[in-house]
Design a protein around this motif. Structure first.
Motif, mmCIF file in Angstrom:
data_model
loop_
_atom_site.group_PDB
_atom_site.id
_atom_site.type_symbol
_atom_site.label_atom_id
_atom_site.label_comp_id
_atom_site.label_asym_id
_atom_site.label_seq_id
_atom_site.Cartn_x
_atom_site.Cartn_y
_atom_site.Cartn_z
ATOM 1 N N LEU A 291 11.062 4.173 -4.725
ATOM 2 C CA LEU A 291 9.850 4.449 -3.942
ATOM 3 C C LEU A 291 10.092 4.182 -2.462
ATOM 4 N N VAL A 292 10.795 3.088 -2.161
ATOM 5 C CA VAL A 292 11.132 2.768 -0.771
ATOM 6 C C VAL A 292 11.977 3.883 -0.157
ATOM 7 N N ALA A 293 12.860 4.466 -0.972
ATOM 8 C CA ALA A 293 13.745 5.534 -0.494
ATOM 9 C C ALA A 293 13.035 6.883 -0.380
ATOM 10 N N GLY A 294 11.772 6.937 -0.808
ATOM 11 C CA GLY A 294 11.003 8.167 -0.640
ATOM 12 C C GLY A 294 10.716 8.959 -1.890
ATOM 13 N N SER A 295 11.090 8.435 -3.063
ATOM 14 C CA SER A 295 10.787 9.146 -4.305
ATOM 15 C C SER A 295 9.274 9.260 -4.504
ATOM 16 N N ILE A 296 8.856 10.365 -5.093
ATOM 17 C CA ILE A 296 7.439 10.595 -5.360
ATOM 18 C C ILE A 296 7.202 10.485 -6.864
ATOM 19 N N PRO A 297 6.342 9.576 -7.304
ATOM 20 C CA PRO A 297 6.080 9.441 -8.741
ATOM 21 C C PRO A 297 5.407 10.693 -9.283
ATOM 22 N N VAL A 298 5.673 10.976 -10.549
ATOM 23 C CA VAL A 298 5.132 12.175 -11.179
ATOM 24 C C VAL A 298 4.138 11.765 -12.256
ATOM 25 N N TYR A 299 2.998 12.390 -12.256
ATOM 26 C CA TYR A 299 1.982 12.102 -13.275
ATOM 27 C C TYR A 299 2.370 12.734 -14.610
ATOM 28 N N GLY A 300 2.298 11.947 -15.658
ATOM 29 C CA GLY A 300 2.477 12.500 -16.994
ATOM 30 C C GLY A 300 3.888 12.533 -17.525
ATOM 31 N N LYS A 301 4.876 12.094 -16.754
ATOM 32 C CA LYS A 301 6.242 12.075 -17.268
ATOM 33 C C LYS A 301 7.103 11.107 -16.454
ATOM 34 N N ASP A 302 8.280 10.798 -16.994
ATOM 35 C CA ASP A 302 9.198 9.899 -16.301
ATOM 36 C C ASP A 302 9.690 10.556 -15.017
ATOM 37 N N TRP A 303 9.885 9.748 -13.982
ATOM 38 C CA TRP A 303 10.269 10.313 -12.695
ATOM 39 C C TRP A 303 11.459 9.588 -12.059
ATOM 40 N N THR A 304 11.916 8.496 -12.665
ATOM 41 C CA THR A 304 13.000 7.714 -12.060
ATOM 42 C C THR A 304 14.368 8.293 -12.419
ATOM 43 N N ILE A 305 15.376 7.904 -11.647
ATOM 44 C CA ILE A 305 16.746 8.357 -11.882
ATOM 45 C C ILE A 305 17.275 7.740 -13.179
ATOM 46 N N PRO A 306 17.833 8.533 -14.074
ATOM 47 C CA PRO A 306 18.330 8.004 -15.353
ATOM 48 C C PRO A 306 19.469 6.994 -15.155
ATOM 49 N N LEU A 307 19.564 6.044 -16.077
ATOM 50 C CA LEU A 307 20.676 5.091 -16.039
ATOM 51 C C LEU A 307 21.988 5.808 -16.327
ATOM 52 N N GLY B 253 0.810 -1.214 0.000
ATOM 53 C CA GLY B 253 0.000 0.000 0.000
ATOM 54 C C GLY B 253 0.838 1.256 0.000
ATOM 55 N N LYS B 254 1.875 1.279 0.837
ATOM 56 C CA LYS B 254 2.725 2.468 0.973
ATOM 57 C C LYS B 254 3.561 2.739 -0.269
ATOM 58 N N ILE B 255 4.018 1.663 -0.930
ATOM 59 C CA ILE B 255 4.985 1.808 -2.019
ATOM 60 C C ILE B 255 4.346 1.748 -3.403
ATOM 61 N N PHE B 256 3.499 0.756 -3.651
ATOM 62 C CA PHE B 256 3.039 0.492 -5.005
ATOM 63 C C PHE B 256 1.691 1.119 -5.361
ATOM 64 N N HIS B 257 0.920 1.516 -4.358
ATOM 65 C CA HIS B 257 -0.423 1.994 -4.679
ATOM 66 C C HIS B 257 -0.709 3.418 -4.205
ATOM 67 N N SER C 10 -4.826 -1.792 13.203
ATOM 68 C CA SER C 10 -4.359 -1.411 14.541
ATOM 69 C C SER C 10 -3.579 -0.099 14.580
ATOM 70 N N LYS C 11 -3.211 0.427 13.402
ATOM 71 C CA LYS C 11 -2.429 1.663 13.367
ATOM 72 C C LYS C 11 -3.169 2.737 12.576
ATOM 73 N N GLU C 12 -2.556 3.917 12.509
ATOM 74 C CA GLU C 12 -3.099 5.002 11.702
ATOM 75 C C GLU C 12 -1.954 5.709 10.982
ATOM 76 N N GLU C 13 -1.085 4.903 10.355
ATOM 77 C CA GLU C 13 0.106 5.437 9.695
ATOM 78 C C GLU C 13 -0.213 6.250 8.444
ATOM 79 N N SER C 14 -1.345 5.981 7.825
ATOM 80 C CA SER C 14 -1.679 6.674 6.584
ATOM 81 C C SER C 14 -2.044 8.137 6.807
#
Length: 351
Positions: A261-277, A15-19, A38-42
């Motif tokens: 995503l685990v490291a905290g990157s935020i995906p961007v709508y409409g364009k590439d958002w990952t670190i280039p190779l 939930g936290k990473i992929f969705h 049991s939690k309210e982390e969201s």
């Protein structure tokens, strides 16, 4: 823009990473509800989402039209069925279910209710998978004769996730977990095989669910496709090795969306958002029209899991194609079930 209200069945890693990040950043979705027993982390990142203590409570009270079932695989059948019966469209995490019978019942129910059911096969949006697809579509390899797809890790101790490692839990182990990715990729590339032979067991010992598998898929025209996974692989292999009548292509597994995503990157709508190779990640070695060898280092283009949710949104709003529909993924489940049978019997199984 039409807004689609979504309920998330769990707020663990999936939930936290992929969705949740993609639902938040896509302007067409609103994460209206989330289940946290049991939690309210969201609350910190998604304060507008109402927290419910159970899936049952969320379905009874939340104003949602789409449910994401991202709980352990052993609960998929129950929660997908519950959601469909409540009149909700459903995305379910891979593996779809623990066996073919459950998968077929859910697909039939979705059809009867006039609802859609999609399986979250996110690895179809990995850069390495897409690069192999591109190279093969260009025809430079000629007729494909042999392929190996691997997904290896070095995890020699317990992870603490009983639903994945308890040998008594139906659907636990690498065959259902990583196997659901590799089987899906093989079917996407080459279609449904005629028969298979498989070796499935636990390298860590009998107290653990299977953590090793090798599946040999037999296709028409003598094509052989080998799927393999091990948790005792300290040095990486090429994840994809494709040999054709005109040459070979080797591709590393370089998609890093999950880690970013685990490291905290935020995906961007409409364009590439990952670190280039920074370096090339493939080798193409083929014969050209003059029968001369051409060896080229290749670089894959970025993948983007946001494209899965964009496809879902376009299906809801415009009626475009549904990504990885559950009826299609039944094929994958048949292969996984057959791999179990083959390994237990020690023989080739017809499909």
């Amino acid at each position: 823009m039409q807004l689609v209200k979504v309920g998330l069945c769990a707020f663990g890693m999936s939930g936290k990473i992929f969705h949740a990040p993609f639902l938040k950043e896509h302007p067409g979705f609103f994460m209206s509800a989330v289940v946290e027993r049991s939690k309210e982390e969201s609350k910190e990142k998604y304060p507008d989402a109402t927290i419910y203590k159970s899936v049952e409570e969320m379905l009874a009270h939340a104003d949602i039209e789409l449910v994401v079932v991202n709980t352990p695989v052993q609960t998929h059948f129950e929660y997908v069925k519950m959601s469909l019966e409540a009149g909700k469209n459903v995305i379910v995490e891979k593996p779809f279910t623990v066996n073919v019978a459950e998968a077929e019942e859910l697909v039939k129910l979705a059809e009867e209710k006039g609802l859609f059911l999609s399986v979250y096969q996110n690895r179809r949006f990995d850069r390495d998978f897409l690069q192999v697809q591109k190279i093969m579509s260009e025809g430079k390899l000629g007729e494909i004769k042999e392929t190996e797809i691997r997904f290896d890790r070095f995890r020699t101790t317990a992870s603490g996730k009983a639903h994945k490692e308890d040998p008594q839990a139906t659907g636990s182990g690498s065959l259902h977990d990583l196997g659901s990715h590799l089987v899906d990729q093989a079917v996407q590339y080459f279609g449904f095989p005629e028969k298979l032979f498989a070796d499935v067991f636990s390298m860590k010992g009998e107290e653990f669910a299977n953590d090793y598998f090798e599946i040999l898929l037999y296709y028409k025209n003598d094509l052989r496709v080998r799927l393999k996974s091990s948790v005792f692989s300290k040095e990486a292999h090429y994840a994809y090795v494709i040999h054709g009548e005109k040459g070979s292509f080797l591709q590393e597994r370089t998609d890093n969306q999950e880690n970013e995503l685990v490291a905290g990157s935020i995906p961007v709508y409409g364009k590439d958002w990952t670190i280039p190779l920074k370096e090339t990640d493939g080798i193409l070695n083929v014969l050209n029209e003059n029968s001369e060898t051409e060896r080229t280092l290749t670089s894959s283009e970025p993948g983007n899991y946001m494209n899965y949710y964009q496809n879902i949104y376009e299906h809801i709003v415009f009626g475009y194609y549904l990504p990885s529909p559950a009826g299609e993924i039944i094929q994958n489940m048949k292969i996984i079930d057959a791999a179990w049978d083959s390994s237990k019997q020690g023989k080739v199984v017809e499909l």
